[in-house]
Design a protein around this motif. Structure first.
Motif, PDB file in Angstrom:
ATOM      1  N   ARG A   1      31.365   9.912  19.035  1.00 58.12           N
ATOM      2  CA  ARG A   1      32.268   9.055  18.279  1.00 58.12           C
ATOM      3  C   ARG A   1      31.750   8.991  16.852  1.00 58.12           C
ATOM      4  O   ARG A   1      30.544   8.815  16.635  1.00 58.12           O
ATOM      5  CB  ARG A   1      32.343   7.658  18.890  1.00 58.12           C
ATOM      6  N   SER A   2      32.641   9.136  15.891  1.00 64.71           N
ATOM      7  CA  SER A   2      32.230   9.149  14.492  1.00 64.71           C
ATOM      8  C   SER A   2      31.888   7.743  14.019  1.00 64.71           C
ATOM      9  O   SER A   2      32.326   6.743  14.592  1.00 64.71           O
ATOM     10  CB  SER A   2      33.343   9.728  13.611  1.00 64.71           C
ATOM     11  N   LYS A   3      31.120   7.693  12.949  1.00 62.18           N
ATOM     12  CA  LYS A   3      30.744   6.423  12.331  1.00 62.18           C
ATOM     13  C   LYS A   3      30.624   6.624  10.817  1.00 62.18           C
ATOM     14  O   LYS A   3      30.047   7.583  10.339  1.00 62.18           O
ATOM     15  CB  LYS A   3      29.419   5.903  12.893  1.00 62.18           C
ATOM     16  N   LYS A   4      31.225   5.740  10.071  1.00 63.84           N
ATOM     17  CA  LYS A   4      31.119   5.738   8.611  1.00 63.84           C
ATOM     18  C   LYS A   4      31.282   7.146   8.051  1.00 63.84           C
ATOM     19  O   LYS A   4      30.347   7.745   7.537  1.00 63.84           O
ATOM     20  CB  LYS A   4      29.777   5.141   8.161  1.00 63.84           C
ATOM     21  N   ILE A   5      32.475   7.673   8.153  1.00 64.56           N
ATOM     22  CA  ILE A   5      32.735   9.053   7.751  1.00 64.56           C
ATOM     23  C   ILE A   5      32.521   9.208   6.248  1.00 64.56           C
ATOM     24  O   ILE A   5      33.144   8.523   5.435  1.00 64.56           O
ATOM     25  CB  ILE A   5      34.168   9.454   8.142  1.00 64.56           C
ATOM     26  N   ARG A   6      31.614  10.088   5.903  1.00 65.69           N
ATOM     27  CA  ARG A   6      31.364  10.447   4.514  1.00 65.69           C
ATOM     28  C   ARG A   6      31.939  11.828   4.192  1.00 65.69           C
ATOM     29  O   ARG A   6      32.534  12.032   3.144  1.00 65.69           O
ATOM     30  CB  ARG A   6      29.860  10.455   4.211  1.00 65.69           C
ATOM     31  N   ASP A   7      31.683  12.770   5.076  1.00 67.96           N
ATOM     32  CA  ASP A   7      32.091  14.154   4.870  1.00 67.96           C
ATOM     33  C   ASP A   7      32.873  14.627   6.083  1.00 67.96           C
ATOM     34  O   ASP A   7      32.833  14.022   7.153  1.00 67.96           O
ATOM     35  CB  ASP A   7      30.864  15.062   4.648  1.00 67.96           C
ATOM     36  N   GLY A   8      33.535  15.757   5.900  1.00 69.70           N
ATOM     37  CA  GLY A   8      34.211  16.401   7.010  1.00 69.70           C
ATOM     38  C   GLY A   8      35.658  16.015   7.167  1.00 69.70           C
ATOM     39  O   GLY A   8      36.495  16.868   7.468  1.00 69.70           O
ATOM     40  N   LEU A   9      36.017  14.752   6.960  1.00 68.55           N
ATOM     41  CA  LEU A   9      37.402  14.285   7.111  1.00 68.55           C
ATOM     42  C   LEU A   9      37.787  13.441   5.908  1.00 68.55           C
ATOM     43  O   LEU A   9      36.934  12.784   5.295  1.00 68.55           O
ATOM     44  CB  LEU A   9      37.575  13.467   8.394  1.00 68.55           C
TER      45      LEU A   9
ATOM     46  N   LEU B   1      50.393   3.479  -0.669  1.00 72.30           N
ATOM     47  CA  LEU B   1      51.768   3.596  -0.174  1.00 72.30           C
ATOM     48  C   LEU B   1      52.175   5.038   0.127  1.00 72.30           C
ATOM     49  O   LEU B   1      53.346   5.298   0.387  1.00 72.30           O
ATOM     50  CB  LEU B   1      52.738   2.998  -1.197  1.00 72.30           C
ATOM     51  N   ARG B   2      51.254   5.949   0.102  1.00 67.07           N
ATOM     52  CA  ARG B   2      51.586   7.336   0.412  1.00 67.07           C
ATOM     53  C   ARG B   2      51.692   7.531   1.922  1.00 67.07           C
ATOM     54  O   ARG B   2      51.240   6.702   2.709  1.00 67.07           O
ATOM     55  CB  ARG B   2      50.523   8.269  -0.162  1.00 67.07           C
ATOM     56  N   TYR B   3      52.272   8.656   2.308  1.00 62.42           N
ATOM     57  CA  TYR B   3      52.393   8.961   3.725  1.00 62.42           C
ATOM     58  C   TYR B   3      51.001   9.177   4.320  1.00 62.42           C
ATOM     59  O   TYR B   3      50.165   9.887   3.745  1.00 62.42           O
ATOM     60  CB  TYR B   3      53.258  10.200   3.937  1.00 62.42           C
ATOM     61  N   ALA B   4      50.805   8.573   5.484  1.00 64.62           N
ATOM     62  CA  ALA B   4      49.490   8.660   6.126  1.00 64.62           C
ATOM     63  C   ALA B   4      49.277  10.064   6.684  1.00 64.62           C
ATOM     64  O   ALA B   4      50.117  10.592   7.412  1.00 64.62           O
ATOM     65  CB  ALA B   4      49.385   7.627   7.250  1.00 64.62           C
ATOM     66  N   HIS B   5      48.154  10.661   6.344  1.00 64.33           N
ATOM     67  CA  HIS B   5      47.763  11.947   6.911  1.00 64.33           C
ATOM     68  C   HIS B   5      46.261  12.112   6.762  1.00 64.33           C
ATOM     69  O   HIS B   5      45.607  11.389   5.998  1.00 64.33           O
ATOM     70  CB  HIS B   5      48.514  13.107   6.242  1.00 64.33           C
ATOM     71  N   VAL B   6      45.715  13.030   7.510  1.00 63.04           N
ATOM     72  CA  VAL B   6      44.286  13.296   7.521  1.00 63.04           C
ATOM     73  C   VAL B   6      44.095  14.799   7.581  1.00 63.04           C
ATOM     74  O   VAL B   6      44.896  15.526   8.170  1.00 63.04           O
ATOM     75  CB  VAL B   6      43.599  12.593   8.710  1.00 63.04           C
ATOM     76  N   TYR B   7      43.017  15.275   6.952  1.00 62.62           N
ATOM     77  CA  TYR B   7      42.701  16.700   6.978  1.00 62.62           C
ATOM     78  C   TYR B   7      41.191  16.869   6.857  1.00 62.62           C
ATOM     79  O   TYR B   7      40.459  15.932   6.481  1.00 62.62           O
ATOM     80  CB  TYR B   7      43.415  17.457   5.857  1.00 62.62           C
TER      81      TYR B   7
ATOM     82  N   ALA C   1      30.886  21.058   8.960  1.00 63.20           N
ATOM     83  CA  ALA C   1      31.571  21.140  10.251  1.00 63.20           C
ATOM     84  C   ALA C   1      30.929  20.241  11.287  1.00 63.20           C
ATOM     85  O   ALA C   1      31.611  19.643  12.126  1.00 63.20           O
ATOM     86  CB  ALA C   1      31.592  22.589  10.747  1.00 63.20           C
ATOM     87  N   SER C   2      29.605  20.103  11.252  1.00 60.04           N
ATOM     88  CA  SER C   2      28.921  19.233  12.210  1.00 60.04           C
ATOM     89  C   SER C   2      29.200  17.768  11.949  1.00 60.04           C
ATOM     90  O   SER C   2      28.874  16.926  12.796  1.00 60.04           O
ATOM     91  CB  SER C   2      27.415  19.491  12.161  1.00 60.04           C
ATOM     92  N   CYS C   3      29.793  17.415  10.813  1.00 58.16           N
ATOM     93  CA  CYS C   3      30.205  16.036  10.570  1.00 58.16           C
ATOM     94  C   CYS C   3      31.462  15.674  11.351  1.00 58.16           C
ATOM     95  O   CYS C   3      31.776  14.495  11.492  1.00 58.16           O
ATOM     96  CB  CYS C   3      30.454  15.802   9.075  1.00 58.16           C
ATOM     97  N   ILE C   4      32.201  16.675  11.852  1.00 63.77           N
ATOM     98  CA  ILE C   4      33.433  16.418  12.594  1.00 63.77           C
ATOM     99  C   ILE C   4      33.169  16.370  14.090  1.00 63.77           C
ATOM    100  O   ILE C   4      33.631  15.462  14.780  1.00 63.77           O
ATOM    101  CB  ILE C   4      34.474  17.498  12.259  1.00 63.77           C
ATOM    102  N   PHE C   5      32.410  17.323  14.606  1.00 63.53           N
ATOM    103  CA  PHE C   5      32.100  17.367  16.039  1.00 63.53           C
ATOM    104  C   PHE C   5      30.776  18.099  16.219  1.00 63.53           C
ATOM    105  O   PHE C   5      30.393  18.924  15.380  1.00 63.53           O
ATOM    106  CB  PHE C   5      33.219  18.061  16.835  1.00 63.53           C
TER     107      PHE C   5
ATOM    108  N   HIS D   1      35.010  27.433   9.629  1.00 59.71           N
ATOM    109  CA  HIS D   1      36.373  27.899   9.400  1.00 59.71           C
ATOM    110  C   HIS D   1      37.381  27.246  10.341  1.00 59.71           C
ATOM    111  O   HIS D   1      38.532  27.687  10.395  1.00 59.71           O
ATOM    112  CB  HIS D   1      36.443  29.419   9.551  1.00 59.71           C
ATOM    113  N   ILE D   2      36.981  26.228  11.069  1.00 59.00           N
ATOM    114  CA  ILE D   2      37.900  25.472  11.918  1.00 59.00           C
ATOM    115  C   ILE D   2      38.432  24.294  11.099  1.00 59.00           C
ATOM    116  O   ILE D   2      37.665  23.438  10.656  1.00 59.00           O
ATOM    117  CB  ILE D   2      37.217  24.993  13.204  1.00 59.00           C
ATOM    118  N   ALA D   3      39.733  24.265  10.903  1.00 60.88           N
ATOM    119  CA  ALA D   3      40.359  23.218  10.089  1.00 60.88           C
ATOM    120  C   ALA D   3      41.603  22.694  10.798  1.00 60.88           C
ATOM    121  O   ALA D   3      42.211  23.399  11.610  1.00 60.88           O
ATOM    122  CB  ALA D   3      40.734  23.755   8.710  1.00 60.88           C
TER     123      ALA D   3
END
Length: 1502
Positions: free
Chosen positions: A193-201, A211-217, A227-231, A335-337
């Motif tokens: 489970r992630s905590k205090k996301i700094r990098d990766g997302l 007020l912009r449309y919600a999205h994540v990348y 990449a190890s910051c995501i999983f 390269h996984i996005a």
């Protein structure tokens, strides 16, 4: 390298040799990641399942990578069995501990703490080496998992990866198991489970107020660690394997914020009080969500991910969520996005590709999809239309697209323009533009096509190691520019390459080579930008040299071969590109050996600088060309600009060294000579290393008759097509299709102020044997070329050569030249001729403001205005006969003419008359803005209006204004020029504010009018034209404004010195704080003030060199910012931000190291220790019966309570020395000590009043002045007349292994004292005390000393000899100087020096002695106090009675300053009534005694 090698006899795997540095003996077969995204909490959770094979059968544990997450260590399993795992999050190092009280000056401490997170030179294993020796290289090794869970026996056999011998198949040695077989290998499941996301997302539209449309990348980087910051995974670029990704997310946009439809009732939510929670957990209230429209609530959330879509379903547990699954083949973790949001889907491959092209490509046609946020679909279609054409161009030219489909996803807040991932690219919304914008189409198209080319090289085909990065980057841009040539034309392509080549020559100074640059790509985008600039140019000249070989197919066929091999057999070897393999392929395809090119352009640095001289040899009919290379001599310091300051700082901190510049570049060199008959003769030559100084080329001349001249009348007749062609001579050559043959009539020459060559130049032209020489006509050199060809040859090259690069060389020659009327004529005719490429015409226009010179009657200004009137104005005649030229309505259909229309106003604004732009030019620019008409234009004029605003701003900025007051306030209203100029400034600022306000109501593209207005105001304030108003920029710093506006507002404040003064400007001396402010001379000062001149010279020298050396710039920056506590606090607040990524934090720490001096102190706050306290309560008489409380029953109870408290005092008593009592006061006068010099032997002894106290230290073998330790407690009294009284003995001390029994321990010392009277630490031997005089001749009877003899180690007594020396006047001067020098220098261990001073000399009192009790051990003498107090007499020599009865006018002589501090015995009583006689004047004597071979203990003289 390691590996499990299959034995030929037994077939069992055998462990290979030791592993490479940082490698682990296992390989990942595949990985399955299950993710669940929570938008409201901005977190992700899931399970990462890794299938791997171990190389070593005895491997018990493995290391994996994970960051900024919590691992459920209790549920980590291996093959379904729970195992032991440990995890230490590396991102915790980015958080400063709470007990540290730290600031910006301790930046280096935090930097050392974060060292494991630094993307430095991590160990790497080349990809091709992993074919024979499989392994993985984890980045952080943060997660350790045991492979021996409790459910698996340790003796159970484990499948290992076998490496076959090379006798069967050398190309495919790895026997990889089937990744789809779940029974193969080891399966490790890791819940996280992630905590205090700094990098990766990165989450957008989730925070309150957004007020912009919600999205994540996802976010990515070249170096591992993101990449190890995501999983959890193996974050290794060389570890490439299949992937399965399952993503669970909300189904609709309304489900993201848990907002149901208006027609549906909201689901009941339990109250916070009824929710069960653990003890200590606080009630968390989710942030308020924005109110969505009903249409937006129904928008479907789309998942765009790497790989192919394999399935999508509703979550069986929660109907408001859905699960989307993807599969990808042979990809690295970096390269996984993926991106999740309410995206609209556009099928570009079906909308933008014709049926004919689809049938022609067949199976090679790539399916291209685009995803964007709502209301942006039309912009995506307009922007991405060329991408489909690029895919259709790449397929037949280089090979089939390597993946099944290609996806473009446009998101907000992206820092780079594009990010390449497997089968998809994340793109910034800044790239999107509508169909009425024409200013950005070329640059944006090139960026998007490069993203597509990165799928071929960079994602599918990866570099073998870091040093091969330049090859993949160069091929990406090489493929991109080839496609751009197909849509923009060959002129654009060659002009673009020539422009990049000139930029490379200016940039490639003190830079590393392409081969070494791959190690420093993590420092910043500037390193990758430099690689993207140089690498494709090197590949272009390689292609040019390969194409000259007969039968060669060029570099395109080499690239297509690598793509075909990777598509046919997608293995590690075929999808890894190394420069060795690429070089071999080039040699095989063209038979060209690029050894010299590789050594000079890949492994070398810099660019050649050619100094070329040419002359015609009439004797041999040859053209002699001399080529000298000067790049080795031009190695001086490079001027650092503000744009390059950050790059220089990063390279200085990370020790990036410049590459070696070859002294001589070699290679083919093509020369084309246009001889007199007009025929070009091309000669293929070569520059070799045979000539060390210069290369001389001799070219044969082909024309065998006299030069045929081109006269003025022939040219005029050809241009006007007149009937007087009979005037042309037979030997004249007439060019009917010559470029630049406009404005040739006499009327045009008079109206435009054109000039022609003088008669002398015409005569020189007639004597030339050739028209011009074209050097390096095939563009095979990336160099700076300076020739001695005259200007008329460059004019012939400009007008008669058909190559755009030749035109560019000619225009650059005229730009480097001086102001001349002929040059302005050439540039005017070039701008007028629409047959020239628009880039050449813009070069001519940009140089015309230089011709606005008083010597030329400001002809440049008039010609520029005439050019604009001719093309873009209408001629109108009024009723009174006045002719006006109002601007024509805009028509931007012709892109080349639009470029000229945008370049002319900027050039007119740069013309100057008497330091300012002329009134006529300024009013002309203002009319262009006021009468601008875009009603009939299909394209937008927003960028054109921004160009006019910039031109108006430039026109009112003077060349120089040094007054402290702004120009607008300084203009006088009683002068016509001042009044007119002031009114024009008011009109200009009013127009700037008008368009800024218009942008607030009618939005322009990317708010171009607002950003332009802010930039114009900043320029006017910086030039002191108007008063500085910071509030105009601060209002645009709010969070709700567009990000480009906020960035521009920050830049304006920095440029004005209002925000942190602009660090680069301060460091380079461009800010007000760094300017030299000479002090005003005082009125009384007469003559030359030398001190002020020297200071001013030093400041000017510093200002002149601080922009040439980064070290000097950093020193000046630290000096300017010294003591700025507010800036330190602000910088450290930014460093401590919890939302900033690791890379950004490293950059801020680097900036702190440049701004502030490092402070090694670290203040820490520690908590008091907790202790248990036990208290006993009064005993209770048994238990109490509830029914009868008055009658207890049972035994007595003893109740003890345990409580915790903080211990604020130490358990042990502090060992602090008690304060010494004050020194006793003395009523007796001070005693004057004298040293007696005589030839009689002197004996050591002690006084009759008592023995001295033994010394507390044991000294080494040396001869020193000391008071010997006594043996007997008392001796009989001596006669007062004894001349030996108070004599000082010189005796060697014995080396004692153990301290004496009577030596007390040394007392505690105060600050400033030397321990035990020893010398300084730097001195090896203590220097002996100077011998003091004894009191004699005072007529007082003194007790005699009783001699005492002590036997030494060898039984011999120590002897003391005292001699007198009176012949000081006859000593040479150099001996006196030597004696004086030895007096202050430390003496050797085997000698002692006695210096006696005459008694009549002036004496100073003794320094004050430290206070000590009489019973304590003697202390070392300290430094003299400020106000000395009287000390007891005899403390230096063991006696004190006689000295206390001296007269008060005598002063005590102090110890010599060079003598070390020794212990002295306590004061003893002296018989009263003793009077000392006057000491006769003595000379100074120096005596040295050599120590014996065996040291003896101190003895008494016999």
């Amino acid at each position: 390298m390691p590996g499990a090698i299959e034995s030929e006899n037994t077939g069992e795997p055998a462990v290979a040799s030791e592993l490479p540095l940082g490698a682990e003996p296992f390989v990942v077969l595949k990985q399955h990641v299950e993710l669940e995204v929570n938008f409201r909490d901005k977190s992700i959770s899931g399970v990462s399942t890794i299938h791997l094979f171990t190389i070593n059968p005895d491997l018990d544990e493995i290391w994996l990578d994970a960051r900024q997450c919590d691992i459920d260590l209790d549920n980590v399993s291996v093959d379904g069995f729970k195992t032991v795992a440990s995890f230490s999050d590396p991102c915790d190092l980015a958080q400063t501990p709470r007990h540290w009280q730290i600031g910006a000056a301790q930046h280096h401490i935090v930097r050392r703490r974060m060292a494991p997170l630094r993307p430095a030179r991590r160990p790497e294993v080349p990809n091709k080496d992993r074919v024979s020796y499989p392994c993985c290289v984890p980045a952080d090794r943060a997660l350790k998992v045991s492979l021996r869970p409790d459910g698996i026996f340790k003796d159970a056999p484990r499948r290992t990866l076998k490496i076959k011998t090379s006798k069967n198949d050398k190309d495919a040695p790895v026997d990889r198991p089937d990744p789809n077989d779940d029974s193969s290998g080891i399966k490790i499941s890791i819940p996280f489970r992630s905590k205090k996301i700094r990098d990766g997302l990165h989450f957008v539209g989730v925070d309150e107020g957004d007020l912009r449309y919600a999205h994540v990348y996802t976010r990515h980087s070249l170096e591992p660690g993101t990449a190890s910051c995501i999983f959890p995974c193996v974050d290794d670029p060389g570890s490439r394997h299949p992937w399965k990704i399952s993503i669970k997310c909300p189904r609709t946009l309304g489900d993201v914020f848990e907002q149901p439809m208006a027609a549906l009732p909201a689901a009941p939510q339990p109250a916070n009080g009824s929710r069960k929670r653990k003890l200590g957990n606080q009630i968390t209230t989710p942030p308020p969500s924005p109110k969505l429209a009903e249409v937006d609530k129904m928008r479907e959330m789309t998942v765009v991910c790497s790989g192919n879509l394999t399935g999508e379903q509703i979550d069986p547990e929660d109907g408001k969520k859905k699960i989307t699954a993807f599969e990808s083949q042979l990809s690295a973790a970096q390269h996984i996005a993926f991106a999740i949001g309410p995206f609209e889907h556009i099928q570009l491959w079906s909308e933008c590709r014709t049926e004919e092209a689809d049938e022609k490509l067949g199976a090679n046609a790539a399916k291209i999809h685009a995803y964007c946020l709502p209301t942006r679909a039309n912009n995506v279609r307009n922007t991405c239309d060329p991408v489909v054409g690029a895919a259709d161009f790449f397929a037949p030219e280089f090979g089939r697209y390597p993946f099944e489909s290609y996806k473009l996803c446009f998101v907000d807040d992206m820092i780079p323009d594009t990010v390449a991932a497997t089968s998809m690219s994340l793109c910034s919304n800044r790239l999107l533009y509508p169909d009425d914008i024409v200013d950005l189409e070329t640059d944006v198209t090139r960026t998007l096509v490069h993203a597509l080319a990165s799928q071929y090289f960079g994602v599918h085909i990866v570099p073998n190691q870091r040093s091969d990065y330049w090859l993949t980057v160069g091929i990406q841009w090489f493929m991109t520019d080839l496609f751009m040539r197909s849509i923009c034309g060959n002129n654009w392509y060659r002009f673009h390459l020539k422009t990049l080549s000139d930029k490379l020559v200016e940039t490639d100074i003190h830079r590393p080579s392409l081969h070494d640059l791959g190690e420093y790509l993590h420092l910043g985008d500037f390193e990758l930008d430099f690689m993207a600039l140089k690498a494709p140019l090197v590949l272009y000249i390689l292609d040019q040299r390969m194409s000259k070989i007969p039968g060669s197919m060029g570099i395109v066929r080499v690239i297509s071969q690598f793509v075909s091999n990777a598509n046919i057999n997608a293995t590690i070897a075929s999808t890894s590109l190394s420069e060795v393999d690429f070089r071999k392929a080039c040699e095989k395809k063209s038979q060209y050996r690029p050894d010299e090119l590789w050594q000079q352009w890949v492994h070398g640095a810099g660019c050649p600088k050619l100094l070329i001289k040419q002359r015609f040899n009439k004797k041999n009919l040859n053209v002699d060309i001399s080529i000298a290379q000067t790049q080795a001599r031009d190695n001086g310091p490079k001027v650092i600009t503000k744009d390059e300051f950050w790059k220089e700082l990063q390279e200085e901190v990370h020790e990036v060294w410049a590459g070696t510049v070859p002294k001589l570049f070699t290679g083919p060199f093509t020369v084309r000579i246009h001889e007199a008959d007009g025929t070009p003769y091309e000669h293929y030559l070569a520059i070799t290393d045979k000539d060390k100084v210069a290369t001389t080329l001799q070219i044969a001349y082909n024309t065998k008759y006299k030069r045929m001249k081109r006269t003025k009348k022939a040219t005029a007749a050809a241009a006007s097509n007149a009937a007087d062609k009979h005037d042309i001579q037979e030997d004249d050559i007439v060019y009917f299709n010559m470029l630049g043959d406009v404005l040739m009539t006499p009327r045009d020459v008079e109206n435009w102020g054109l000039q022609d060559w003088s008669e002398s130049v015409q005569t020189a032209m007639d004597q030339e044997s050739y028209e011009w020489i074209r050097l390096d006509c095939n563009f095979e050199w990336l160099c700076d070329m300076v020739t001695d060809m005259p200007g008329y040859m460059y004019l012939a090259q400009l007008q008669q050569d058909r190559d755009v690069v030749a035109h560019q060389d000619a225009m650059l020659f005229f730009q480097r030249g001086k102001r001349h009327g002929v040059a302005s004529t050439i540039e005017t005719r070039t701008a007028m001729d629409r047959r020239y490429f628009y880039g050449i015409r813009k070069l001519a226009i940009d140089d015309l403001p230089k011709q606005a010179d008083p010597d030329l009657n400001y002809i440049g200004t008039a010609q520029l205005i005439l050019l604009f009137r001719y093309f873009f104005c209408d001629r109108m005649v009024g009723k009174n006969g006045n002719v006006t030229y109002p601007p024509s309505p805009n028509d931007f259909f012709d892109k080349a003419q639009y470029e000229i229309q945008s370049a002319l106003p900027a050039a007119i604004a740069r013309t100057r008359e008497h330091g300012r732009c002329s009134r006529h030019a300024r009013n002309f620019l203002l009319d262009l803005l006021l009468f601008n008409d875009n009603s009939d234009n299909v394209y937008s004029d927003q960028f054109y209006i921004a160009t006019l605003l910039d031109a108006l701003t430039t026109s009112i900025i003077p060349d120089k204004w040094e007054s402290e007051k702004d120009l607008y306030s300084s203009l006088r209203m009683d002068e016509d020029d001042g009044m007119e100029f002031k009114a024009f400034i008011e009109k200009t600022t009013e127009e700037i504010d008008k368009y800024r306000r218009m942008d607030e109501w009618t939005l322009t593209f990317q708010n171009i009018w607002t950003t332009t207005a802010l930039n114009c105001k900043m320029r006017l304030m910086k030039a002191k034209v108007i008063r500085t108003e910071p509030l105009e920029f601060i209002t645009y710093l709010q969070d709700g404004n567009y990000d480009l506006i906020r960035i521009k507002a920050f830049e304006c404040l920095v440029e004005l010195g209002l925000l942190a003064k602009g660090m680069a400007a301060v460091a380079l001396g461009e800010s007000k704080a760094a300017q030299i402010q000479p002090e005003a001379l005082e009125e009384e000062a007469l003559g030359l003030v030398v001190e002020q001149g020297e200071a001013e010279i030093q400041q000017r020298q510093l200002a002149a060199t601080r922009n040439q050396s980064i070290q000097a710039a950093l020193s000046a920056l630290k000096e300017e910012l010294k003591g700025n506590a507010e800036l330190q606090a602000a910088m450290w607040k930014a460093v401590e931000s919890t939302v900033m990524g690791v890379k950004e934090k490293f950059q801020l720490l680097t900036l702190c190291s440049a701004m502030f001096e490092a402070d090694d102190s670290l203040l820490m706050t520690l908590n008091y220790p907790k202790v248990w306290r036990c208290t006993r309560e009064p005993p209770v008489e048994g238990r109490v019966d509830p029914s009868n409380p008055t009658k207890p029953y049972g035994k007595k109870q003893c109740i003890v309570r345990f409580t915790t408290q903080y211990r604020t005092r130490s358990r042990h008593k502090a060992l602090v020395e008690p304060a010494l009592p004050p020194l006793p006061t003395w009523d007796k006068p001070l005693e004057v000590k004298k040293i007696k010099l005589s030839s009689r032997p002197s004996f050591s002894g002690y006084l009759i009043n008592g023995p001295p106290t033994p010394g507390g230290v044991v000294r080494k073998d040396s001869i020193s002045v000391t008071v010997p330790r006594p043996v007997v407690p008392a001796t009989p009294a001596m006669e007062p007349s004894d001349p030996m009284l108070y004599s000082i003995s010189v005796a060697p001390l014995a080396r004692v292994a153990t301290p004496l029994a009577g030596s007390p321990p040394p007392p505690a010392m105060t600050h400033g004292q030397q321990p035990n009277g020893a010398a300084k630490a730097a001195e090896k031997r203590p220097k002996p005390l100077k011998k003091r005089k004894s009191d004699e001749g005072d007529g007082v009877d003194r007790p005699k000393k009783v001699p005492r003899v002590e036997n030494g180690v060898n039984g011999r007594a120590s002897k003391v000899v005292t001699l007198s020396f009176k012949a000081w006047g006859r000593l040479p001067a150099h001996i006196k100087e030597k004696l004086q020098a030895e007096k202050s220098a430390p003496t050797a261990a085997a000698s002692a020096t006695i210096v006696a001073t005459p008694a009549g000399a002036k004496r100073t009192p003794l320094p004050s002695l430290p206070d000590f009790p009489p019973s304590a051990a003697p202390l070392a003498l300290g430094t003299p106090a400020a106000d000395p107090r009287p000390s007891p007499g005899g403390i230096l020599n063991g006696g004190g009675g006689g000295g206390q009865q001296q007269s008060a006018n005598k002063k005590r002589k102090p110890l010599p300053s060079a003598a070390p501090h020794h212990h002295s015995p306590p004061p003893l009583s002296t018989p009263a009534g003793r009077v000392e006689a006057a000491e006769p004047k003595k000379s100074v004597i120096k005596l040295k005694l050599k120590a014996s071979s065996q040291a003896s203990p101190p003895q008494m003289s016999p």
